[in-house]
Design a protein around this motif. Structure first.
Motif, PDB file in Angstrom:
ATOM      1  N   MET A   1       0.841  -1.190   0.000  1.00 48.70           N
ATOM      2  CA  MET A   1       0.000   0.000   0.000  1.00 48.70           C
ATOM      3  C   MET A   1       0.884   1.250   0.000  1.00 48.70           C
ATOM      4  O   MET A   1       1.964   1.265   0.587  1.00 48.70           O
ATOM      5  CB  MET A   1      -0.913   0.003   1.222  1.00 48.70           C
ATOM      6  CG  MET A   1      -2.055   1.008   1.163  1.00 48.70           C
ATOM      7  SD  MET A   1      -3.257   0.701  -0.166  1.00 48.70           S
ATOM      8  CE  MET A   1      -4.040  -0.802   0.441  1.00 48.70           C
ATOM      9  N   SER A   2       0.434   2.302  -0.681  1.00 48.82           N
ATOM     10  CA  SER A   2       1.219   3.521  -0.772  1.00 48.82           C
ATOM     11  C   SER A   2       1.243   4.254   0.565  1.00 48.82           C
ATOM     12  O   SER A   2       0.505   3.937   1.487  1.00 48.82           O
ATOM     13  CB  SER A   2       0.624   4.454  -1.838  1.00 48.82           C
ATOM     14  OG  SER A   2      -0.558   5.063  -1.367  1.00 48.82           O
ATOM     15  N   SER A   3       2.105   5.266   0.654  1.00 45.60           N
ATOM     16  CA  SER A   3       2.185   6.088   1.871  1.00 45.60           C
ATOM     17  C   SER A   3       1.810   7.527   1.546  1.00 45.60           C
ATOM     18  O   SER A   3       2.335   8.464   2.132  1.00 45.60           O
ATOM     19  CB  SER A   3       3.602   6.021   2.449  1.00 45.60           C
ATOM     20  OG  SER A   3       4.555   6.449   1.490  1.00 45.60           O
ATOM     21  N   ARG A   4       0.874   7.715   0.601  1.00 41.54           N
ATOM     22  CA  ARG A   4       0.553   9.073   0.153  1.00 41.54           C
ATOM     23  C   ARG A   4      -0.175   9.912   1.196  1.00 41.54           C
ATOM     24  O   ARG A   4      -0.296  11.128   1.037  1.00 41.54           O
ATOM     25  CB  ARG A   4      -0.261   9.022  -1.138  1.00 41.54           C
ATOM     26  CG  ARG A   4      -1.597   8.325  -1.030  1.00 41.54           C
ATOM     27  CD  ARG A   4      -2.273   8.221  -2.375  1.00 41.54           C
ATOM     28  NE  ARG A   4      -3.480   7.408  -2.291  1.00 41.54           N
ATOM     29  CZ  ARG A   4      -4.285   7.171  -3.334  1.00 41.54           C
ATOM     30  NH1 ARG A   4      -3.984   7.683  -4.514  1.00 41.54           N
ATOM     31  NH2 ARG A   4      -5.345   6.437  -3.193  1.00 41.54           N
ATOM     32  N   LEU A   5      -0.674   9.285   2.269  1.00 43.16           N
ATOM     33  CA  LEU A   5      -1.307  10.038   3.358  1.00 43.16           C
ATOM     34  C   LEU A   5      -0.408  10.108   4.596  1.00 43.16           C
ATOM     35  O   LEU A   5      -0.867  10.483   5.678  1.00 43.16           O
ATOM     36  CB  LEU A   5      -2.653   9.416   3.727  1.00 43.16           C
ATOM     37  CG  LEU A   5      -3.709   9.380   2.615  1.00 43.16           C
ATOM     38  CD1 LEU A   5      -5.007   8.758   3.123  1.00 43.16           C
ATOM     39  CD2 LEU A   5      -3.972  10.766   2.047  1.00 43.16           C
ATOM     40  N   GLU A   6       0.853   9.781   4.428  1.00 39.45           N
ATOM     41  CA  GLU A   6       1.807   9.812   5.535  1.00 39.45           C
ATOM     42  C   GLU A   6       1.841  11.190   6.177  1.00 39.45           C
ATOM     43  O   GLU A   6       1.834  12.219   5.489  1.00 39.45           O
ATOM     44  CB  GLU A   6       3.212   9.445   5.022  1.00 39.45           C
ATOM     45  CG  GLU A   6       4.230   9.197   6.116  1.00 39.45           C
ATOM     46  CD  GLU A   6       3.970   7.883   6.845  1.00 39.45           C
ATOM     47  OE1 GLU A   6       4.161   7.871   8.080  1.00 39.45           O
ATOM     48  OE2 GLU A   6       3.583   6.906   6.208  1.00 39.45           O
ATOM     49  N   SER A   7       1.848  11.207   7.495  1.00 40.97           N
ATOM     50  CA  SER A   7       1.943  12.426   8.309  1.00 40.97           C
ATOM     51  C   SER A   7       0.661  13.253   8.315  1.00 40.97           C
ATOM     52  O   SER A   7       0.634  14.341   8.897  1.00 40.97           O
ATOM     53  CB  SER A   7       3.111  13.321   7.856  1.00 40.97           C
ATOM     54  OG  SER A   7       4.327  12.618   7.943  1.00 40.97           O
ATOM     55  N   LYS A   8      -0.403  12.769   7.698  1.00 38.99           N
ATOM     56  CA  LYS A   8      -1.660  13.499   7.716  1.00 38.99           C
ATOM     57  C   LYS A   8      -2.555  12.987   8.856  1.00 38.99           C
ATOM     58  O   LYS A   8      -2.617  11.789   9.112  1.00 38.99           O
ATOM     59  CB  LYS A   8      -2.399  13.352   6.382  1.00 38.99           C
ATOM     60  CG  LYS A   8      -1.670  13.983   5.196  1.00 38.99           C
ATOM     61  CD  LYS A   8      -2.508  13.901   3.940  1.00 38.99           C
ATOM     62  CE  LYS A   8      -1.756  14.416   2.714  1.00 38.99           C
ATOM     63  NZ  LYS A   8      -1.454  15.845   2.797  1.00 38.99           N
ATOM     64  N   VAL A   9      -3.230  13.910   9.504  1.00 36.91           N
ATOM     65  CA  VAL A   9      -4.236  13.580  10.513  1.00 36.91           C
ATOM     66  C   VAL A   9      -5.600  13.775   9.864  1.00 36.91           C
ATOM     67  O   VAL A   9      -5.898  14.849   9.331  1.00 36.91           O
ATOM     68  CB  VAL A   9      -4.101  14.472  11.757  1.00 36.91           C
ATOM     69  CG1 VAL A   9      -5.192  14.137  12.777  1.00 36.91           C
ATOM     70  CG2 VAL A   9      -2.718  14.343  12.368  1.00 36.91           C
ATOM     71  N   VAL A  10      -6.410  12.728   9.893  1.00 40.91           N
ATOM     72  CA  VAL A  10      -7.672  12.720   9.147  1.00 40.91           C
ATOM     73  C   VAL A  10      -8.821  12.301  10.059  1.00 40.91           C
ATOM     74  O   VAL A  10      -8.739  11.264  10.740  1.00 40.91           O
ATOM     75  CB  VAL A  10      -7.590  11.754   7.948  1.00 40.91           C
ATOM     76  CG1 VAL A  10      -8.934  11.666   7.233  1.00 40.91           C
ATOM     77  CG2 VAL A  10      -6.490  12.189   6.983  1.00 40.91           C
TER      78      VAL A  10
END
Length: 253
Positions: free
Chosen positions: A1-10
């Motif tokens: 799986m990609s890490s394109r949401l890394e460091s984001k709080v959702v």
């Protein structure tokens, strides 16, 4: 799986089942810290435990999205506990929507509008400044095909979902220069627990709805989760103020 949401709080509202839970799992698998807001504490804790078991980061706060104080508390919790807010999937909604004009009384109307429209207003009202203060980000509102077409026998639900698209476009215009994008999913028939309970209560609607989908089948929760994750990522940075169909071709007819 990609890490394109890394460091984001959702934030994910309605994140304990169906599309919300599928998105929470997907976002965590792509590196996000997920904050789930929903009413059922036991299911919320179970959702967080499942994400943690898969190596993701998640937290839960009991939240009734029809109460503004609860929504404000959820946003403040995300910012305080995790240092900011970068995205949200405003997914909470639903309800028994099969009532005609003649059988829709004031109490039912108020309930449907609160659950499906006012809840999104409260979410946007508190998420937008928090995301702006965190340097920008993206919000996805889960609407419905009922947001762009009419349907007999469900005036309150259709009116609420049309309103979600209007809120989405207004928020997108208000916040574009602040670096916050806002889009809506025009979600078609998805195989969720809510759908399965609907066809148990109203068996006659299954063939009617399936017959209107060119692909001839419902979508999967994971289809919506993947699309929402894309919209919350920087890969969709030029998508703003859109009502995007994920409906198997239903609204193309």
């Amino acid at each position: 799986m990609s890490s394109r949401l890394e460091s984001k709080v959702v934030i994910v509202t309605g994140g304990t089942s169906g599309m919300g839970a599928a998105f929470a799992r997907r976002a965590a698998s792509e590196g996000a810290t997920v904050v789930i807001g929903a009413r059922d504490k036991a299911r919320g804790e179970a959702a967080v435990a499942g994400i943690a078991a898969a190596g993701g980061r998640a937290s839960f706060l009991p939240t009734d999205v029809t109460t503004e104080d609860d929504v404000s508390r959820l946003v403040d919790y995300a910012v305080t506990e995790f240092g900011g807010l970068h995205g949200a999937f405003n997914n909470a909604g639903g309800g028994d929507n099969q009532r005609t004009f003649g059988t829709t009384d004031a109490a039912f109307w108020d309930h449907m509008i609160a659950t499906n429209l006012t809840s999104v207003f409260y979410s946007l009202k508190h998420e937008l400044p928090a995301i702006t203060a965190s340097g920008g980000g993206s919000i996805v509102n889960n609407a419905s095909t009922a947001a762009v077409v009419g349907d007999a026998g469900m005036p309150a639900y259709v009116a609420a979902k049309h309103g979600v698209v209007g809120l989405t476009r207004s928020a997108a215009l208000d916040s574009a220069k602040a670096g916050v994008r806002v889009n809506a999913l025009v979600t078609g028939l998805i195989d969720t627990p809510l759908w399965r309970s609907a066809i148990q209560a109203y068996p006659e609607i299954e063939d009617r709805f399936l017959g209107q989908i060119p692909t001839g089948r419902p979508g999967a929760e994971e289809d919506v989760a993947a699309f929402a994750a894309f919209l919350l990522s920087d890969e969709s940075r030029f998508v703003n103020g859109a009502a995007l169909a994920i409906d198997g071709g239903f609204t193309a007819r």
